[in-house]
Design a protein around this motif. Sequence first.
Motif, PDB file in Angstrom:
ATOM      1  N   ALA A 276      34.585  75.918  30.372  1.00  0.00           N
ATOM      2  CA  ALA A 276      34.426  77.200  30.465  1.00  0.00           C
ATOM      3  C   ALA A 276      34.282  77.994  28.974  1.00  0.00           C
ATOM      4  O   ALA A 276      33.731  78.880  28.925  1.00  0.00           O
ATOM      5  N   VAL A 277      35.145  77.496  28.217  1.00  0.00           N
ATOM      6  CA  VAL A 277      34.901  77.976  26.624  1.00  0.00           C
ATOM      7  C   VAL A 277      33.570  77.932  26.247  1.00  0.00           C
ATOM      8  O   VAL A 277      32.825  78.379  25.529  1.00  0.00           O
ATOM      9  N   ILE A 278      33.070  76.641  26.578  1.00  0.00           N
ATOM     10  CA  ILE A 278      31.829  76.130  26.079  1.00  0.00           C
ATOM     11  C   ILE A 278      30.615  76.911  26.591  1.00  0.00           C
ATOM     12  O   ILE A 278      29.580  77.525  26.165  1.00  0.00           O
ATOM     13  N   LEU A 279      30.616  77.368  27.976  1.00  0.00           N
ATOM     14  CA  LEU A 279      30.007  78.128  28.703  1.00  0.00           C
ATOM     15  C   LEU A 279      29.876  79.598  28.010  1.00  0.00           C
ATOM     16  O   LEU A 279      28.972  80.001  27.892  1.00  0.00           O
ATOM     17  N   SER A 280      30.931  79.992  28.038  1.00  0.00           N
ATOM     18  CA  SER A 280      31.248  81.391  27.218  1.00  0.00           C
ATOM     19  C   SER A 280      30.572  81.407  25.790  1.00  0.00           C
ATOM     20  O   SER A 280      29.767  82.549  25.624  1.00  0.00           O
ATOM     21  N   ILE A 281      30.672  80.647  25.048  1.00  0.00           N
ATOM     22  CA  ILE A 281      30.001  80.456  23.840  1.00  0.00           C
ATOM     23  C   ILE A 281      28.777  80.308  23.857  1.00  0.00           C
ATOM     24  O   ILE A 281      27.949  80.909  23.023  1.00  0.00           O
ATOM     25  N   ILE A 282      28.186  79.512  24.819  1.00  0.00           N
ATOM     26  CA  ILE A 282      26.567  79.387  24.860  1.00  0.00           C
ATOM     27  C   ILE A 282      25.953  80.708  25.586  1.00  0.00           C
ATOM     28  O   ILE A 282      24.823  81.037  25.115  1.00  0.00           O
ATOM     29  N   VAL A 283      26.765  81.460  26.461  1.00  0.00           N
ATOM     30  CA  VAL A 283      26.222  82.432  27.230  1.00  0.00           C
ATOM     31  C   VAL A 283      26.280  83.758  26.504  1.00  0.00           C
ATOM     32  O   VAL A 283      25.505  84.761  26.325  1.00  0.00           O
ATOM     33  N   LEU A 284      27.362  83.818  25.467  1.00  0.00           N
ATOM     34  CA  LEU A 284      27.742  85.107  24.837  1.00  0.00           C
ATOM     35  C   LEU A 284      26.595  85.651  24.063  1.00  0.00           C
ATOM     36  O   LEU A 284      26.360  86.933  24.124  1.00  0.00           O
ATOM     37  N   PRO A 285      25.816  84.865  23.210  1.00  0.00           N
ATOM     38  CA  PRO A 285      24.801  85.263  22.334  1.00  0.00           C
ATOM     39  C   PRO A 285      23.527  85.593  23.386  1.00  0.00           C
ATOM     40  O   PRO A 285      22.493  86.481  22.569  1.00  0.00           O
ATOM     41  N   LEU A 286      23.597  85.225  24.558  1.00  0.00           N
ATOM     42  CA  LEU A 286      22.334  85.840  25.383  1.00  0.00           C
ATOM     43  C   LEU A 286      22.562  87.296  25.968  1.00  0.00           C
ATOM     44  O   LEU A 286      21.524  87.975  26.165  1.00  0.00           O
TER      45      LEU A 286
ATOM     46  N   ILE B  30      37.024  89.045  43.186  1.00  0.00           N
ATOM     47  CA  ILE B  30      36.561  88.119  44.366  1.00  0.00           C
ATOM     48  C   ILE B  30      36.358  86.593  43.797  1.00  0.00           C
ATOM     49  O   ILE B  30      36.805  85.738  44.335  1.00  0.00           O
ATOM     50  N   VAL B  31      35.840  86.570  42.610  1.00  0.00           N
ATOM     51  CA  VAL B  31      35.467  85.274  42.018  1.00  0.00           C
ATOM     52  C   VAL B  31      37.053  84.516  41.731  1.00  0.00           C
ATOM     53  O   VAL B  31      37.217  83.259  41.863  1.00  0.00           O
ATOM     54  N   LEU B  32      37.903  85.343  41.360  1.00  0.00           N
ATOM     55  CA  LEU B  32      39.418  84.910  40.983  1.00  0.00           C
ATOM     56  C   LEU B  32      39.848  84.257  42.254  1.00  0.00           C
ATOM     57  O   LEU B  32      40.630  83.301  42.095  1.00  0.00           O
ATOM     58  N   VAL B  33      39.832  85.007  43.315  1.00  0.00           N
ATOM     59  CA  VAL B  33      40.322  84.516  44.492  1.00  0.00           C
ATOM     60  C   VAL B  33      39.832  83.208  44.934  1.00  0.00           C
ATOM     61  O   VAL B  33      40.396  82.390  45.391  1.00  0.00           O
TER      62      VAL B  33
ATOM     63  N   ILE C 249      35.278  85.190  35.055  1.00  0.00           N
ATOM     64  CA  ILE C 249      36.580  85.960  35.091  1.00  0.00           C
ATOM     65  C   ILE C 249      36.880  86.312  33.759  1.00  0.00           C
ATOM     66  O   ILE C 249      37.116  87.687  33.666  1.00  0.00           O
ATOM     67  N   PHE C 250      36.856  85.662  32.798  1.00  0.00           N
ATOM     68  CA  PHE C 250      37.338  86.039  31.530  1.00  0.00           C
ATOM     69  C   PHE C 250      36.249  87.044  31.138  1.00  0.00           C
ATOM     70  O   PHE C 250      36.743  88.068  30.385  1.00  0.00           O
TER      71      PHE C 250
END
Length: 162
Positions: A20-30, A137-140, A95-96
């Motif tokens: 999840a951290v890796i995905l966030s780091i990859i997607v944030l610059p987009l 919704i995704v959290l549930v 979610i984050f």
Amino acid sequence: MAWKKGGSVKDYYLYVVIFAVILSIIVLPLGKLAPLDEPRVYAYDGHYYDLGIPVGISFSAFILLMIFIISGIIFWGTGNIWYNVIIDSSALAFIFMNYLNYYIIWEVFKPHITFFPFLVEIIYNNSKALQVDMGQIVLVIFLYRLYKNIKKPRPLSGADKQ
């Protein structure tokens, strides 16, 4: 899922958090690729507001939501651990990013934000907006998958099999 290969649920969710951290780091610059219909910086009520940051984070969260939805449709119910890691880590990253987006909107514009079950009401400059909170919704869904993984019966050890 995680225990099929001999690992524990704790190890599985450690991988989920790391991915999840890796995905966030990859997607944030987009977020810089987000289309803006209005100018990036505008003046209102004696203040200058930069829309690039909130819109960029919202766009990054949207990408993570699409990864979650597509991977959930394709990989839901498979026994492959890594496919399930993709589903759960994209959910956790979304979610984050979703609530980071609400925080930045609050920090930049200072609206009144009220969270209801599956809804968010935002009041800004005497204007109200009620919207579906996809983060809840995704959290549930994420918590359901977590509960299902924790309550799933474990294979017996060698001494218990006899």
